[in-house]
Design an enzyme around this catalytic site. Structure first.
Site, PDB file in Angstrom:
ATOM      1  N   HIS A 114       0.851  -1.190   0.000  1.00 15.71           N
ATOM      2  CA  HIS A 114       0.000   0.000   0.000  1.00 15.71           C
ATOM      3  C   HIS A 114       0.892   1.247   0.000  1.00 15.71           C
ATOM      4  CE1 HIS A 114      -2.372  -3.288   1.696  1.00 15.71           C
ATOM      5  NE2 HIS A 114      -3.450  -2.630   1.336  1.00 15.71           N
TER       6      HIS A 114
ATOM      7  N   PRO B   1      -5.420  -5.243  11.418  1.00 16.81           N
ATOM      8  CA  PRO B   1      -6.885  -5.226  11.578  1.00 16.81           C
ATOM      9  C   PRO B   1      -7.321  -3.821  12.002  1.00 16.81           C
ATOM     10  CG  PRO B   1      -5.933  -7.162  12.639  1.00 16.81           C
ATOM     11  CD  PRO B   1      -4.792  -6.273  12.262  1.00 16.81           C
TER      12      PRO B   1
ATOM     13  N   ASN C 169      -8.251  11.327   3.585  1.00 18.42           N
ATOM     14  CA  ASN C 169      -7.999  11.468   2.145  1.00 18.42           C
ATOM     15  C   ASN C 169      -9.189  11.022   1.300  1.00 18.42           C
ATOM     16  OD1 ASN C 169      -7.874   8.575   1.909  1.00 18.42           O
ATOM     17  ND2 ASN C 169      -5.709   8.627   2.483  1.00 18.42           N
TER      18      ASN C 169
ATOM     19  N   ILE D 249     -10.386   8.203   0.518  1.00 23.57           N
ATOM     20  CA  ILE D 249     -10.198   7.081  -0.411  1.00 23.57           C
ATOM     21  C   ILE D 249     -10.102   5.772   0.374  1.00 23.57           C
ATOM     22  CG2 ILE D 249      -8.596   6.009  -2.058  1.00 23.57           C
ATOM     23  CD1 ILE D 249     -10.156   8.308  -3.246  1.00 23.57           C
TER      24      ILE D 249
ATOM     25  N   HIS E 270      -4.006   2.917  -3.561  1.00 21.29           N
ATOM     26  CA  HIS E 270      -4.231   2.514  -2.166  1.00 21.29           C
ATOM     27  C   HIS E 270      -3.564   1.177  -1.865  1.00 21.29           C
ATOM     28  CE1 HIS E 270      -6.383   1.785   1.650  1.00 21.29           C
ATOM     29  NE2 HIS E 270      -6.457   0.540   1.214  1.00 21.29           N
TER      30      HIS E 270
ATOM     31  N   GLU F 250     -17.041  -4.629  25.033  1.00 25.16           N
ATOM     32  CA  GLU F 250     -16.159  -5.795  25.160  1.00 25.16           C
ATOM     33  C   GLU F 250     -14.965  -5.740  24.204  1.00 25.16           C
ATOM     34  OE1 GLU F 250     -20.267  -7.167  26.467  1.00 25.16           O
ATOM     35  OE2 GLU F 250     -19.450  -6.029  24.765  1.00 25.16           O
TER      36      GLU F 250
ATOM     37  N   PHE G 209     -19.906 -13.708  25.366  1.00 25.11           N
ATOM     38  CA  PHE G 209     -19.475 -12.466  24.733  1.00 25.11           C
ATOM     39  C   PHE G 209     -17.992 -12.471  24.386  1.00 25.11           C
ATOM     40  CE2 PHE G 209     -23.070 -10.664  27.464  1.00 25.11           C
ATOM     41  CZ  PHE G 209     -24.006 -10.918  26.473  1.00 25.11           C
TER      42      PHE G 209
ATOM     43  N   HIS H 276     -20.080 -17.491  33.598  1.00 22.78           N
ATOM     44  CA  HIS H 276     -21.330 -18.002  33.018  1.00 22.78           C
ATOM     45  C   HIS H 276     -20.985 -18.884  31.820  1.00 22.78           C
ATOM     46  CE1 HIS H 276     -22.436 -14.650  35.518  1.00 22.78           C
ATOM     47  NE2 HIS H 276     -23.744 -14.895  35.372  1.00 22.78           N
TER      48      HIS H 276
ATOM     49  N   ASP I 220     -31.645 -17.222  31.296  1.00 24.06           N
ATOM     50  CA  ASP I 220     -31.307 -16.226  30.279  1.00 24.06           C
ATOM     51  C   ASP I 220     -31.480 -16.762  28.865  1.00 24.06           C
ATOM     52  OD1 ASP I 220     -30.785 -14.046  31.848  1.00 24.06           O
ATOM     53  OD2 ASP I 220     -28.651 -14.457  32.056  1.00 24.06           O
TER      54      ASP I 220
ATOM     55  N   HIS J 287     -27.558 -16.380  25.664  1.00 26.10           N
ATOM     56  CA  HIS J 287     -26.526 -16.161  26.670  1.00 26.10           C
ATOM     57  C   HIS J 287     -25.861 -17.465  27.114  1.00 26.10           C
ATOM     58  CE1 HIS J 287     -28.094 -12.158  26.703  1.00 26.10           C
ATOM     59  NE2 HIS J 287     -27.380 -11.788  27.742  1.00 26.10           N
TER      60      HIS J 287
ATOM     61  N   ARG K  96     -21.394 -19.977  36.784  1.00 27.72           N
ATOM     62  CA  ARG K  96     -22.357 -19.173  37.535  1.00 27.72           C
ATOM     63  C   ARG K  96     -22.846 -19.965  38.744  1.00 27.72           C
ATOM     64  NH1 ARG K  96     -28.593 -17.866  35.790  1.00 27.72           N
ATOM     65  NH2 ARG K  96     -29.026 -16.269  37.348  1.00 27.72           N
TER      66      ARG K  96
END
Length: 660
Positions: free
Chosen positions: A25, A114, A184, A186, A259, A405, A431, A455, A463, A467, A514
């Site tokens: 790039h 990333p 920019n 782009i 790019h 998170e 999660f 949990h 739940d 969950h 839990r």
């Protein structure tokens, strides 16, 4: 230093490196070369001879696809990155990987690529700086006084993690965080306006940031903005840099063609001519090298003054200086001496046992910090009487990450990378998917962060399936260099914390219940420190190799043990193996592994309240897996255990059929 010549030199190196690799790039490095030249030549505090100087400024190229910008800067500044490495850009074994990698290339503070992760790491680093300031600075001394600078592209600002992190940084008033926003317009697909028309100024002001805007090719404006950002102590600053991608290219400047693809040999020659640079590949004028040598000498003097100040600090406050050294090195106390004891015959959720362990260890480990994504009362991650971290309150030890998170995971990485702390963060196991991008990078970088995932099964109960993690544990085990530990009882949980803290080469995920689990009587059964071997024989009804192996993790050890004892009472030679960690077990030598799981015993049962994926390696084709390969349901957890077959009675029946 001639800043125009320096910027054009960076452009030349970036063009040539990408062209030599035939991929990369070039556009972003060419567009941000002026900003980078001003920052590195006039303001950034660093010492290439001592890249790990604790009070250096942190520089993060969050737009990691523009890595040739960073490599060019490191080379010119005098880091151990010779020009041959720039010529080997993106080649196997080179120090100039496609995206910057922490621990692989000297001077790279974090692994980026990333989009959004690097800028969020920067938030963590800047918070760590504030926390160290609060602990070690005084009216008489400034041991900690540095900035965190980040170059981010529009891609970072589009990614959701940046929204989470910018919100937290503004709320906390992280004044020494300075982000250069490369505006920019782009992206890979063309003009960003096809998807992205945010008013960045209003957005960042709403997050309580200082917003400045400059011509990204005007050195005076860039310098003035940096000084204004440094002067703002109550808010983080974003400097919107209006740039032209591929700056200087007669035919590709301002377009998406530059790019993510080389300019081409002909266009490079035209660009160099347009910039007033010679045609030579990887050309660096002696004047630029000399300019950076002068900067290095100045920075070396700055570090020498810091060393003298630190020596004075160590003389006047040796106890505090010793605390600093221990924290910087991450030296652990004798953890076993401080672990809580759990009364045999009692029962306790492993999340609660973890909370007691955290608080016990925290008293002897002042650089342990952590928190939760708005779930501390459920995760039991709060350290009592140790203060909260927030605006104008950085001497505390408890983070409140809010319902963020992904930002939590990336900020944890930044705090750990900065140095001076050991960090943990908590949320529900289901999660973990929100944390995963940051967790993967922690594993790649070998960061010893600790995740408290509570949990941990469908025993969440009422739940419901949204969950109730089913596949999550297995998916964490798939991440290379991630250590997953699912302890069987409160005592194993305490030892799991020891194993996690002793693991300094990668992240550890603690998977906790839990529901209450009985405390195993360690006078009758083997000691819980066997957890550090990953798996061990918990109980066997006879001598020698067993007729049946029953392997379980976490909350399923209890029901497996009950089933095995019933089978043993009927005359079968049954062994129960507690296997809290596949990863720790696989690190043991073959003799130990075979002693726990004798190859001659082919009749095997695995019991885990999650997917069967991966258990084939331990039970083989003749084995039985009492697992769950579909989603859960809403209801009391004991009802779900019965409905889903996670009872001692069902385990007994399945094992009895296998025994024949």
């Amino acid at each position: 230093m001639d800043l125009k010549l320096t910027a054009n030199t960076i452009r030349g190196l970036a063009m040539d490196g990408v062209q030599a690799a035939k991929s990369g790039h070039p556009g972003m490095p060419m567009g941000m070369a002026d900003v980078a030249a001003v920052l590195w030549a006039k303001y950034l505090k660093y010492n290439p001879v001592n890249p790990d100087w604790p009070d250096r400024d942190r520089f993060i190229l969050s737009a990691g696809h523009g890595s040739m910008l960073h490599y060019s800067l490191l080379h010119l500044a005098g880091y151990d990155l010779p020009i041959e490495e720039l010529k080997n850009f993106r080649q196997f074994g080179s120090k100039t990987a496609g995206h910057p990698e922490y621990g692989h290339t000297v001077g790279v503070e974090t692994t980026t690529g990333p989009l959004g992760q690097g800028v969020t790491n920067g938030v963590g680093m800047a918070i760590a700086e504030k926390m160290l300031e609060a602990r070690y600075n005084s009216a008489e001394r400034k041991i900690v006084d540095h900035f965190t600078y980040v170059i981010a592209s529009e891609g970072e600002f589009e990614e959701g993690v940046s929204h989470e992190a910018f919100s937290l940084a503004g709320n906390h008033g992280i004044g020494k965080l300075i982000v250069f926003y490369d505006q920019n317009f782009i992206s890979i697909e063309g003009d960003t306006h096809i998807t992205y028309t945010d008013d960045v100024t209003k957005r960042m002001e709403a997050y309580h940031w200082q917003v400045l805007e400059v011509d990204g090719h005007n050195h005076d404006e860039i310098a003035a903005a940096i000084e204004a950002a440094q002067a703002e102590t109550e808010k983080p600053t974003v400097i919107i840099c209006n740039t032209k991608i591929g700056y200087g290219s007669p035919n590709k400047e301002g377009g998406h063609e530059c790019h993510g693809a080389p300019l081409g040999e002909e266009e490079i020659l035209l660009t160099k001519k347009n910039l007033g640079m010679p045609e030579d590949k990887f050309y660096v004028p002696a004047e630029v090298y000399e300019g950076f040598k002068a900067v290095a000498r100045k920075n070396a003097e700055t570090e020498a003054l810091w060393n003298a100040a630190f020596a004075q600090f160590a003389q006047t406050d040796p106890e505090k200086a010793l605390e600093w050294d221990i924290a910087q090195k991450g030296e652990l106390p004798d953890l076993k001496e401080v672990l809580p004891e759990f009364e045999k015959g009692s029962s306790l959720a492993t999340r609660s046992a973890s909370g007691k362990t955290i608080n016990a260890i925290a008293k002897k480990m002042p650089f342990l910090v952590g928190g939760s994504a708005d779930l501390a009362p459920s995760n039991n991650t709060y350290m009592a009487d140790m203060g909260d971290i927030g605006k104008d309150a950085f001497d505390g030890r408890n983070f409140h990450f809010g319902v963020r998170e992904l930002a939590m995971g990336a900020i944890m990485n930044g705090v750990q990378l900065h140095g001076g702390f050991r960090i943990f963060g908590g949320t529900f196991l289901v999660f973990a998917d929100y944390v995963r991008p940051a967790a993967r990078l922690a594993a790649l970088m070998g960061l010893p962060v600790i995740y408290v995932f509570t949990h941990d099964s469908f025993c969440v109960g009422e739940d419901g399936p949204t969950h109730q993690p089913i596949e999550t544990c297995a998916s964490l085990r798939m991440i290379p260099n991630m250590t997953v530990i699912r302890p069987a009882d409160p005592t194993e949980t305490a030892m799991a914390w020891v194993a996690a803290l002793e693991n300094k080469s990668g992240p550890t995920a603690l998977l906790l219940t839990r529901q209450n689990l009985p405390v195993i009587d360690r006078d009758e059964y083997p000691a819980a420190d066997n957890l550090k071997k990953g798996a061990y024989t918990l109980w066997q009804s006879g001598e020698g190799d067993p007729d049946l192996l029953m392997i379980a993790t976490g909350s399923e050890v209890e029901i497996t043990l009950a089933a095995a004892e019933k089978l043993g009472g009927e005359g079968a030679n049954v062994r129960v193996v507690s296997m809290p960690s596949w990863e720790l077990f696989e690190k043991q030598d073959q003799d130990y592994q075979d002693s726990v799981l004798p190859p001659a015993c082919v009749k095997r049962v695995a019991v885990e309240a999650g997917t069967s994926f991966g258990w084939e390696r331990y039970v083989n084709r003749c084995g039985v897996m009492i697992t769950k390969d579909d989603f859960g349901a809403s209801g009391p957890f004991k009802v779900l255990q019965k409905e889903f077959g996670f009872t001692a009675e069902n385990v007994y029946e399945k094992a009895k059929v296998l025994l024949g």
